[in-house]
Design an enzyme around this catalytic site. Sequence first.
Site: not given
Ligand code: 13P
Ligand code: ZN
Length: 270
Positions: A119, A142, A144, A215
Amino acid sequence: MESILDNRPLLQREIEQVAEVAGHLWQKGWAERNGGNIVINITDHIDTAIMRMHAISKPIEIGTTLAHLKGCYFYCKGTNRRMRDLARKPMENGSVIRITEDCAHYEIVADSVVKPTSELPSHLSVHDYLTAKGSPYKASLHTHPIELVAMTHHRPFLEKDVLTHLLWSMIPETKAFCPRGLGIVPYLLPSSLALAQETIDTIEEDYDVVMWEKHGVFAVDADLMSAFDQVDVLNKAAQIYMSARNMGFEPEGMADEQMQEMTQAFHLPK
Ligand code: 13P
Ligand code: ZN
């Protein structure tokens, strides 16, 4: 093994905070497998010895040209690396990169050749915007978070500021500690340049936190702990909403007058 952090206490403290937040993300259940990523602008901690360091990778394309990041340095989580591993060993599960003169490539500088997160285009595009406007923000995150992501599966919640007002009204602290609310980025392919562009467009509307539909969350703040705190208060509000729904009723939410009172008392922006 030698590390770029040796004899650099300020940089070391910065990376210790990254490790601490990575541990929180795992404990929250927001970081399954390699889920989530962290990028920190560490340019302020860079001395001439680091500037003279030879790259340990070839220049790698960012995929976009970021005019304001020439010569900037970032700590990045490695792609496919786990937050729970990063929490223990941040320099083995992430790396320090330098943006090259042409602003279209980066090279890895330290400690070892760990390829940055997939990302990276989203993170660096947002840092380019923040740098251009002279923002004090240095951290992008970022992750989840379960309840917030679940809420983006409901079409009416994706209308502008519907979720913002719903979550603010669940518990007064939400607006106090996430005063700009929650922007919405429609579903786009993870790691794509389209996602990076839509993220930057939404952050520019004056949000610190945006939802990537179905996401995750993307958040920015002065430091990583503060970015994490914004996501944490929003997700707490989402949990309160869902607890009420699980008990079989639609939560009343704070009244408009109560929200206005909060906004004035805490001198909040909107
Ligand atoms: P990476 O392992 O490349 O950081 O990706 C994790 C992710 O959450 C992609 O949206
Ligand atoms: Zn992600």
